[in-house]
Design a protein around this motif. Structure first.
Motif, mmCIF file in Angstrom:
data_model
loop_
_atom_site.group_PDB
_atom_site.id
_atom_site.type_symbol
_atom_site.label_atom_id
_atom_site.label_comp_id
_atom_site.label_asym_id
_atom_site.label_seq_id
_atom_site.Cartn_x
_atom_site.Cartn_y
_atom_site.Cartn_z
ATOM 1 N N PHE A 130 0.847 -1.185 0.000
ATOM 2 C CA PHE A 130 0.000 0.000 0.000
ATOM 3 C C PHE A 130 0.885 1.238 0.000
ATOM 4 C CE2 PHE A 130 -2.483 -3.342 1.857
ATOM 5 C CZ PHE A 130 -3.774 -3.125 1.403
ATOM 6 N N LEU A 131 0.623 2.135 -0.930
ATOM 7 C CA LEU A 131 1.381 3.375 -1.040
ATOM 8 C C LEU A 131 0.599 4.503 -0.383
ATOM 9 C CD1 LEU A 131 3.928 4.674 -2.322
ATOM 10 C CD2 LEU A 131 2.454 5.274 -4.260
ATOM 11 N N LEU A 132 1.209 5.171 0.564
ATOM 12 C CA LEU A 132 0.626 6.325 1.239
ATOM 13 C C LEU A 132 1.144 7.578 0.532
ATOM 14 C CD1 LEU A 132 -1.018 7.350 3.692
ATOM 15 C CD2 LEU A 132 1.119 7.361 4.977
ATOM 16 N N THR A 133 0.225 8.407 0.063
ATOM 17 C CA THR A 133 0.654 9.562 -0.712
ATOM 18 C C THR A 133 -0.265 10.757 -0.509
ATOM 19 O OG1 THR A 133 1.132 10.371 -2.955
ATOM 20 C CG2 THR A 133 -0.598 8.716 -2.750
ATOM 21 N N GLY A 134 0.300 11.919 -0.622
ATOM 22 C CA GLY A 134 -0.467 13.147 -0.592
ATOM 23 C C GLY A 134 -0.921 13.553 -1.982
ATOM 24 N N PHE A 135 -0.507 12.786 -2.996
ATOM 25 C CA PHE A 135 -0.860 13.082 -4.379
ATOM 26 C C PHE A 135 -2.170 12.402 -4.760
ATOM 27 C CE2 PHE A 135 3.835 13.022 -4.280
ATOM 28 C CZ PHE A 135 4.072 14.342 -4.608
ATOM 29 N N LEU A 160 -0.455 0.361 -9.814
ATOM 30 C CA LEU A 160 -1.672 -0.431 -9.600
ATOM 31 C C LEU A 160 -1.866 -1.442 -10.733
ATOM 32 C CD1 LEU A 160 -4.056 2.443 -8.472
ATOM 33 C CD2 LEU A 160 -3.487 0.420 -7.096
ATOM 34 N N ASP A 161 -1.736 -0.988 -11.966
ATOM 35 C CA ASP A 161 -1.957 -1.850 -13.132
ATOM 36 C C ASP A 161 -0.960 -3.002 -13.196
ATOM 37 O OD1 ASP A 161 -4.045 -0.177 -13.852
ATOM 38 O OD2 ASP A 161 -2.898 0.879 -15.414
ATOM 39 N N ASP A 191 -3.031 -1.259 -3.431
ATOM 40 C CA ASP A 191 -3.892 -0.085 -3.364
ATOM 41 C C ASP A 191 -3.053 1.097 -2.895
ATOM 42 O OD1 ASP A 191 -6.201 1.455 -3.502
ATOM 43 O OD2 ASP A 191 -7.370 0.109 -2.235
ATOM 44 N N TYR A 192 -3.644 2.279 -2.957
ATOM 45 C CA TYR A 192 -2.952 3.445 -2.413
ATOM 46 C C TYR A 192 -3.857 4.125 -1.399
ATOM 47 C CZ TYR A 192 -5.436 6.861 -5.365
ATOM 48 O OH TYR A 192 -6.381 7.659 -5.957
ATOM 49 N N LEU A 193 -3.230 4.815 -0.477
ATOM 50 C CA LEU A 193 -3.911 5.488 0.622
ATOM 51 C C LEU A 193 -3.595 6.972 0.516
ATOM 52 C CD1 LEU A 193 -2.628 2.975 3.313
ATOM 53 C CD2 LEU A 193 -4.843 2.885 2.145
ATOM 54 N N LYS A 194 -4.620 7.778 0.471
ATOM 55 C CA LYS A 194 -4.450 9.216 0.278
ATOM 56 C C LYS A 194 -4.318 9.937 1.613
ATOM 57 C CE LYS A 194 -5.391 12.827 -2.702
ATOM 58 N NZ LYS A 194 -4.597 13.779 -2.014
ATOM 59 N N LYS A 195 -3.349 10.856 1.690
ATOM 60 C CA LYS A 195 -3.215 11.727 2.862
ATOM 61 C C LYS A 195 -4.024 12.989 2.631
ATOM 62 C CE LYS A 195 1.483 11.568 2.929
ATOM 63 N NZ LYS A 195 2.822 11.922 3.350
ATOM 64 N N LYS A 233 -9.227 -1.449 4.069
ATOM 65 C CA LYS A 233 -8.403 -1.891 2.942
ATOM 66 C C LYS A 233 -7.440 -3.005 3.360
ATOM 67 C CE LYS A 233 -8.747 2.184 0.050
ATOM 68 N NZ LYS A 233 -8.051 3.035 -0.902
ATOM 69 N N LEU A 234 -6.880 -2.903 4.558
ATOM 70 C CA LEU A 234 -5.982 -3.953 5.038
ATOM 71 C C LEU A 234 -6.743 -5.261 5.240
ATOM 72 C CD1 LEU A 234 -3.812 -2.001 7.647
ATOM 73 C CD2 LEU A 234 -3.292 -2.448 5.235
ATOM 74 N N THR A 235 -7.928 -5.157 5.809
ATOM 75 C CA THR A 235 -8.772 -6.339 6.039
ATOM 76 C C THR A 235 -9.165 -6.975 4.704
ATOM 77 O OG1 THR A 235 -9.589 -5.407 8.101
ATOM 78 C CG2 THR A 235 -10.914 -7.153 7.092
ATOM 79 N N LYS A 236 -9.520 -6.152 3.731
ATOM 80 C CA LYS A 236 -9.882 -6.647 2.395
ATOM 81 C C LYS A 236 -8.704 -7.402 1.774
ATOM 82 C CE LYS A 236 -11.220 -5.086 -2.181
ATOM 83 N NZ LYS A 236 -11.433 -3.923 -3.048
ATOM 84 N N ALA A 237 -7.516 -6.853 1.891
ATOM 85 C CA ALA A 237 -6.340 -7.513 1.316
ATOM 86 C C ALA A 237 -6.125 -8.877 1.966
ATOM 87 C CB ALA A 237 -5.098 -6.631 1.504
#
Length: 112
Positions: free
Chosen positions: A68-73, A83-84, A90-94, A104-108
């Motif tokens: 999982f990528l945490l990003t402000g973008f 992703l592709d 998945d990515y996580l937005k700040k 999302k962690l539970t889903k994974a």
């Protein structure tokens, strides 16, 4: 970021074992010492390498983990490519929502 690391630890430690690193090289060392890690979250921007560079190396050590990528973008071309290509799950937005992250962690984990 130290604050984000602390927030993740405080809010996710009841359901997950939290291992922390402040840069990509330290993160890779943690993975070399515990190849059974299932969930890996990295900020996009960090010292020594960015999150996607870290994941490319980390996948060599833990190919079956969920990344999982945490990003402000917003969703950039680079993140969409990750992703592709399945580099990231998945990515996580700040600023991040801890409930969303938990979901999302539970889903994974339930998809494995």
């Amino acid at each position: 970021e130290e604050l984000n690391l602390k927030l993740f630890e405080l809010n996710l430690q009841k359901k997950h074992t939290i291992l922390k690193a402040t840069n990509g090289n330290d993160g890779l060392e943690i993975l070399r010492n515990d190849k059974e890690i299932q969930l890996i979250i990295s900020d996009f921007r960090m010292p020594t390498m960015n999150g996607l560079e870290f994941f490319k190396e980390a996948k060599k050590i833990c190919p079956n983990a969920f990344y999982f990528l945490l990003t402000g973008f917003h969703l950039t071309n680079e993140i969409q490519e990750a992703l592709d290509s399945k580099l990231i799950f998945d990515y996580l937005k700040k600023p991040f929502d801890l409930n969303e992250i938990h979901e999302k962690l539970t889903k994974a984990l339930s998809s494995s």
